[in-house]
Design a protein around this motif. Structure first.
Motif, PDB file in Angstrom:
ATOM      1  N   CYS A  47       0.847  -1.200   0.000  1.00  0.00           N
ATOM      2  CA  CYS A  47       0.000   0.000   0.000  1.00  0.00           C
ATOM      3  C   CYS A  47       0.875   1.239   0.000  1.00  0.00           C
ATOM      4  O   CYS A  47       1.994   1.241   0.509  1.00  0.00           O
ATOM      5  CB  CYS A  47      -0.884  -0.017   1.250  1.00  0.00           C
ATOM      6  N   THR A  49       0.591   3.626   1.906  1.00  0.00           N
ATOM      7  CA  THR A  49       0.893   3.919   3.314  1.00  0.00           C
ATOM      8  C   THR A  49       2.200   3.251   3.745  1.00  0.00           C
ATOM      9  O   THR A  49       2.966   3.811   4.533  1.00  0.00           O
ATOM     10  CB  THR A  49      -0.275   3.458   4.209  1.00  0.00           C
ATOM     11  N   HIS A  69      -0.480  -4.411   5.509  1.00  0.00           N
ATOM     12  CA  HIS A  69      -1.813  -4.449   6.119  1.00  0.00           C
ATOM     13  C   HIS A  69      -2.889  -4.810   5.101  1.00  0.00           C
ATOM     14  O   HIS A  69      -4.036  -4.381   5.232  1.00  0.00           O
ATOM     15  CB  HIS A  69      -2.109  -3.106   6.791  1.00  0.00           C
ATOM     16  N   CYS A 156      -7.153  -2.965   1.603  1.00  0.00           N
ATOM     17  CA  CYS A 156      -6.961  -1.545   1.954  1.00  0.00           C
ATOM     18  C   CYS A 156      -7.282  -0.665   0.760  1.00  0.00           C
ATOM     19  O   CYS A 156      -8.108   0.227   0.858  1.00  0.00           O
ATOM     20  CB  CYS A 156      -5.561  -1.248   2.468  1.00  0.00           C
TER      21      CYS A 156
HETATM   22 ZN   LIG Z   1      -3.264   0.858   3.083  1.00  0.00          ZN
END
Ligand SMILES: [Zn+2]
Ligand SMILES: [Zn+2]
Length: 347
Positions: A47, A49, A69, A156
């Motif tokens: 991701c 992030t 995640h 996600c």
């Molecule tokens: Zn994410």
């Protein structure tokens, strides 16, 4: 006698400190605590992030840390009082790892804003490894129609994208700024809901523009170009503050700009007239368990088809740098070593 895996060796990619390449490590598989499950990771999505954590742009990751995640795997072992899933059941683990359930946000249906929330692959070790533990209350069944790698980006890119899309209400003309992992999923959902999608990419990125059209965008172009019509809403997936202003310029009266990411560069100042006429700017933070349940029920009905580039776990650094370079079509997914670690048996 009951087989258990924790304590056995597992491969993991470890972030020791910001801006240093992830280190391949042999660690002991973690032990599931009360109400937790040990998940054998089959696939873990990469991701944006993760890149922000890697770059040191988020305040307080646990270090050393296993990122990741967007985990899809099977329940290997259950901790005490964990009864929600059977051993071997296929599950997904998202960003939201735990909430306190008692703060003012949790009590008002806004657990995504919980004051004491913990996040997977940030406060707890995540899925860039062969095993990960998760609180069973924050684990979800994965729809059967997806294989492991194609399900991972739902966890996600799909979930937070879906929450962002929901914030746009009934906006019919929807702009998506940054056509990566999240946008390629949300474009399909938006189209399914009868919206018209306008996709914005880096200027000159004709490959991503063609990809957006394949997924049903009615228009695709560089973010330096104005769309052919005003937009009712825009979602910003790229971590570029200037795009907030760019999107405001494209909005119709009463329109909304939603920023979907956890971090972005500073937003330049802009004339008030761009916000006038009830235009709005808002961010979306994290997800609630309800978002996850709704989206995982909706995705196979659209049906959302994810496009993934798979990497073996030990190439996690390459996956991160290719995401940074914007070279990926769809989502990057890590596949842990197919060779299982030694399993120890204990009573
Ligand atoms: Zn994410
Ligand atoms: Zn709370």
């Amino acid at each position: 006698m009951r087989a258990r895996t924790f304590g056995a060796a597992m491969h993991a990619m470890v972030l020791d400190r910001a801006r240093t390449p992830l280190r391949a490590a042999e660690l002991a598989a973690p032990e599931p605590g009360r109400g937790q499950v040990l998940v054998r990771v089959r696939a873990c999505g990469v991701c944006r992030t993760d890149l922000h954590i890697y770059d040191g742009e988020l305040a307080r990751p646990k270090l050393p840390l296993i990122l990741g995640h967007q985990i899809v795997g099977t329940v290997d072992t259950r901790g005490r009082d964990a009864e929600r899933f059977a051993i071997g059941e296929r599950v997904g683990v998202p960003w939201l790892a735990w909430v306190d359930s008692i703060c003012r946000y949790c009590r008002s249906g806004r657990e995504n804003l919980c004051e004491h929330a913990r996040f997977t692959g940030y406060d707890t070790d995540g899925g860039y490894a062969q095993f990960a533990v998760a609180d069973e209350g924050f684990v979800f069944r994965i729809p059967d129609s997806y294989d492991d790698a194609h399900a991972a980006p739902l966890m996600c890119a799909g979930l937070v994208g879906y929450r962002s899309l929901r914030m746009t209400g009934d906006a019919e003309r929807l702009g998506l700024y940054g056509f990566g992992s999240s946008a390629h999923i949300i474009a399909q959902v938006a189209r399914h809901q009868g919206r018209r999608v306008f996709a914005f990419t880096r200027p000159g990125d004709v490959a991503s523009q063609a990809f957006a059209r394949e997924l049903g965008a009615v228009w695709a172009g560089g973010s330096d170009i104005a769309p052919p019509e005003e937009l009712d809403a825009a979602i910003i997936f790229a971590p570029v503050g200037e795009l907030i202003v760019t999107a405001l310029r494209a909005l119709a009266r009463g329109g909304m700009v939603v920023s979907a990411g956890i971090h972005m560069s500073d937003i330049p100042s802009f004339p008030y007239e761009l916000l006038w006429e009830e235009r709005q700017i808002r961010s979306v933070a994290n997800l609630t368990r309800r978002d996850a349940e709704e989206f995982l029920e909706l995705a196979p009905r659209v049906p959302v088809k994810t496009e993934v580039t798979s990497y073996p776990l030990d190439r996690a650094n390459d996956a991160l740098s290719e995401m940074r370079a914007g070279k990926l079509r769809g989502s990057a997914v890590l596949i842990p070593d197919a060779v299982p670690p030694d399993v120890v048996t204990a009573s």
